[in-house]
Motif scaffolding. Structure first.
Motif: not given
Length: 195
Positions: A79-81, A83, A85
């Motif tokens: 997830q991008d937020k 940074e 897994t």
């Protein structure tokens, strides 16, 4: 045919490394049901501390002075937020001493409990964020009593780097011990408490 519902190996290794923590005897660690909808895979445990806890398994921790839970989230797609897994989410609730009530700098001190515990344990991380809140409560009905302005809550989350999450579990246990006012391991209190 492989079981597609089985947790991936990296998640199982992460859980095993968190489960391997051996906290100091004043802390009680228990498995928790993890929130199911935050990520495809999740796991959690709680830690409770009480100044008078003897560590012999016979104490009553119905209302511990300090408690917290640590939740491991895993999304293999990342997830991008986050940074990454993996994401660790913690919640800690502790009772404040009377002289700490209303101290405007106390949230900074509470946050330093977490950041220092992570640093001392060598728990490398990114994307750390959270809040420290002093709470006020008034009891009514069957549990009525005096107004209580004596709780602090710390909520935080961070993304661990590396594959061994044991330092993060160790840091979380240190955070609970610090919030409970337990002396450092090996130190003896100069004040004798009566339980």
């Amino acid at each position: 045919m492989p079981d597609v519902t089985a947790p991936p190996p990296q998640f199982r290794r992460a859980v095993a490394s968190l489960s391997a923590v051996r906290p100091r005897p004043e802390l009680v660690v228990s498995a928790l049901e993890a929130p199911p909808r935050l990520a495809p895979y999740s796991w959690a445990f709680s830690v409770e501390a009480d100044i008078g806890h003897r560590g012999d398994g016979f104490d009553d921790l119905d209302e511990p002075d300090t408690s917290g839970r640590l939740i491991l989230l895993h999304d293999p797609a990342g997830q991008d937020k986050w940074e990454g897994t993996f994401r660790l989410v913690c919640f800690v609730q502790a009772r404040l001493e009377p002289e700490q009530l209303g101290d405007e700098l106390f949230p900074v001190v509470g946050w330093s409990w977490l950041t220092e515990a992570l640093e001392q344990a060598g728990a490398d991380h990114v994307a750390l964020g959270g809040t420290v809140t002093q709470t006020s409560s008034v009891r009514f009905g069957d549990i009525s009593g005096p107004r209580r302005d004596d709780d602090v809550e710390l909520r935080a989350s961070w993304t661990p780097t590396g594959t061994d999450l044991a330092p993060h579990a160790e840091a979380f246990c240190t955070l609970i011990a610090t919030a409970a006012g337990l002396p450092p391991v090996g130190a003896r209190s100069l004040v004798q408490r009566t339980v």
